[in-house]
Design an enzyme around this catalytic site. Structure first.
Site, PDB file in Angstrom:
ATOM      1  N   SER A   1     -12.589  -2.263  -5.922  1.00 22.57           N
ATOM      2  CA  SER A   1     -11.164  -2.555  -6.135  1.00 22.57           C
ATOM      3  C   SER A   1     -10.536  -3.420  -5.055  1.00 22.57           C
ATOM      4  O   SER A   1      -9.445  -3.962  -5.272  1.00 22.57           O
ATOM      5  CB  SER A   1     -10.388  -1.236  -6.257  1.00 22.57           C
ATOM      6  OG  SER A   1     -10.805  -0.529  -7.400  1.00 22.57           O
ATOM      7  N   THR A   2     -11.166  -3.551  -3.890  1.00 23.38           N
ATOM      8  CA  THR A   2     -10.590  -4.425  -2.853  1.00 23.38           C
ATOM      9  C   THR A   2     -10.626  -5.889  -3.283  1.00 23.38           C
ATOM     10  O   THR A   2      -9.983  -6.735  -2.661  1.00 23.38           O
ATOM     11  CB  THR A   2     -11.340  -4.265  -1.517  1.00 23.38           C
ATOM     12  OG1 THR A   2     -12.748  -4.442  -1.742  1.00 23.38           O
ATOM     13  CG2 THR A   2     -11.075  -2.899  -0.908  1.00 23.38           C
TER      14      THR A   2
END
Length: 610
Positions: free
Chosen positions: A325-326
């Protein structure tokens, strides 16, 4: 009357007397003849001797002519070569310092100490008692060693100069001290991930000791010195200043204070969650300077031979992982830059979505209903990200991923960097599932350092800068003599796009999964990540994950990017929000006073109670 001539008168001799007289006459005649023969022989001998002498003289003259005229220059050069020696004086490697001039690596003189008991002027017991406290050894053990051998006993291979001076001051016979140079790392394991180490041959094997070998080695010219008849060098004939070397030092961008704070925060969380490994990277996004780069576990470069060789490669530049998700803020930036979304657009997150023959779900099967772009990041919605990227043509999306640098390596001054991995365009565009999984950070891999570089583009107005740790060569007076030639920053996004994305990321910290990174008075943007760990056999490991958090500070004037990763933390509560976000907060709290970052908003003070 004239007298008649006198006549010889012979006396009447006896016959025996006459014979004797006759024999004497014969002997006299023989002697005269013999003398004549000897004279003739003497002349012959003299002639031979003179002939030999003349021939020898001619031979010597010819040989002298050959030596002096024919072979003279060659023999002269040979003699000079025997009288002179080419000497390349030892030049210590340049020291390594951090950006505040703290010494990280330097050459120091050390001594190899040998004992020759047969030359002792005292008893072995007395010598052992005097040496034991200096060498940090037991006196009884030393005495036994002295009794075991008469000469050539190695007592220490790298005795520091101050201890060698203590031994020399005792004036003990039978001890031999041989000077050499050894590389010392005063900070021990603090910056081993960046500095690396040199081996016994004084060659860099890791870190900048390896990648910046040419800058660390001083250039010393070979000089010719005279030797005496016994082979000893004659210092009187040494060229003036031949032992002089420069005072340049290799300065890094690393700040030891921040490095120490980052390692401490990382170690605490790794211990708390029983993690396998972790890393922290702090980058100044304006120019790519790395202020801290921590990898754990690490090693002590002073004792590198005791370390696991896998630690010599910094995994933040040498290992690939799926960012999860980064990577979502970067996908939002791509979508905004292509005008396929607007900041106030909304999407319906029902908890799952079908793409081709696959069903994609949110973490923990959560559903968030109608959410806007900022909320997609706040909740780390996979469903929302898939819907955003579906608005972009797969081929156009792929081109943007390549523009970001996926599938390529990054230029950095740290060694052993590997290129990120991205499927071929044919494979990527063959199925819609590829773009869908990429939208939430899976299906490709990169290094942690490359992710920091990409988030740096969000923090600096859209430019890809080169992450680096070398500031340059600086002298002791602070004058810079060399600056690395870094590639020019490459514009990827517009400043308007990146500012919108950073402001959306701020809501992740203020309202979403990044609350653990909040610092009163400072506007912080961030994004959590809890990604699966890819298996070498394909697919993902069921019981492994890597947690991460990337933060940008301050939002009103973005400049610093901080990434924390913790690999395979244990426990049901191990997420990017609980494991990595607190690390970033601790690092930013150390960064603020070091960089003198002013508060974003006035910090309210609570009146002291009476």
């Amino acid at each position: 009357m004239r007298k008649s001539p006198s006549r010889i008168k012979f006396r009447n001799l006896p016959s025996s007397g006459f014979k004797k007289q006759q024999k004497a006459s014969v002997r006299a005649l023989e002697e005269i003849a013999s003398t004549k023969d000897q004279s003739a022989n003497t002349k012959s001998r003299l002639f031979v001797v003179w002939g030999v002498l003349v021939a020898a003289g001619l031979g010597l003259a010819v040989n002298l002519y050959h030596l002096q005229i024919v072979s003279g220059p060659k023999l002269t050069q040979k003699a000079r070569n025997q009288q002179m020696v080419n000497l390349r004086p030892f030049m210590p490697r340049r020291p390594v310092i951090d950006r505040t001039n703290n010494v990280l690596a330097l050459d120091r003189p050390v001594y190899t100490v040998y004992a020759h008991p047969k030359l002792f002027n005292k008893s072995g017991s007395d010598i052992a008692n005097e040496l034991a406290p200096i060498l940090d050894k037991d006196a009884a053990d030393l005495e036994k060693i002295f009794e075991s051998k008469k000469s050539g006993i190695l007592l220490s291979s790298a005795l520091p100069e101050e201890l060698a001076d203590r031994i020399s001051s005792k004036h003990l016979d039978g001890l031999e001290l041989i000077q050499k140079y050894s590389r010392l790392y005063p900070q021990q394991d603090l910056v081993a991930d960046v500095v690396g180490y040199v081996n016994l041959d004084r060659r860099g094997q890791a870190g900048v000791e390896y990648s910046q070998e040419k800058l660390l080695e001083r250039s010393g010219q070979t000089v010719r010195m005279s030797r005496a008849g016994n082979g000893a060098l004659m210092p009187d004939h040494a060229p003036e200043g031949f032992l002089h070397f420069d005072d340049l030092r290799l300065q890094l961008t690393i700040d030891s204070r921040l490095q120490r704070s980052a390692r401490l925060a990382l170690l605490q969380q790794m211990k708390k969650f029983g993690a396998k490994r972790g890393a922290v990277i702090v980058m100044d996004a304006w120019d790519g300077s790395l202020l801290a780069l921590v990898s754990q576990p690490t090693y002590n470069p002073n004792e590198y031979s005791k370390a696991d060789i896998s630690l010599f490669k910094n995994w933040t530049v040498a290992d690939l992982y799926e960012p999860g998700s980064t990577f979502k803020p970067l996908n939002v930036a791509i979508a905004l830059e292509n005008n396929i979304i607007k900041p106030d657009d909304t999407f319906n997150d029902s908890g799952s979505i079908q793409v081709a023959d696959r069903i994609i779900r949110n973490a923990e099967n959560k559903r968030y209903g109608r959410i806007n772009i900022a909320q997609v990041l706040q909740h780390s919605s996979n469903i929302g990200m898939v819907q955003i990227i579906q608005r972009l043509q797969p081929s156009a999306y792929y081109n943007w991923l390549e523009r970001l640098g996926l599938g390529q390596g990054i230029e950095t001054d740290l060694p052993f960097e590997v290129a990120s991995q991205l499927k071929s365009q044919e494979e990527f565009t063959a199925s819609p599932i590829e773009a869908a999984t990429t939208s939430f950070g899976q299906g490709f891999s990169l290094t942690p350092l490359q992710l920091v570089q990409m988030h740096g583009a969000l923090a600096n107005g859209g430019k890809l800068v080169t992450p680096h740790v070398v500031r340059g060569l600086i002298d002791t007076k602070g004058h810079m003599h060399y600056l690395p030639n870094l590639p020019a920053p490459r514009q990827i996004f517009s400043g308007a796009t990146t500012q919108k994305v950073v402001e959306m990321m701020e809501t992740v910290v203020s309202q979403g999964t990044g609350k653990a990174s909040q610092i009163p008075g400072y506007r912080i943007a961030g994004k959590t990540g809890t990604a699966q760990v890819a298996s070498r056999a394909g697919g993902y490991l069921s019981n492994a994950k890597i947690t991460s958090f990337v933060g940008i500070l301050p939002v009103e004037s973005p400049r610093y990017v901080v990434l924390a990763l913790v690999d395979e933390p244990k426990g049901e509560n191990a997420f990017g929000s609980t494991v990595a976000a607190p690390i970033v907060k601790a690092v930013m709290e150390a960064l603020i006073p070091i960089e003198q970052i002013p508060p974003s908003t006035p910090i309210s003070s609570t009146p002291a109670s009476p």
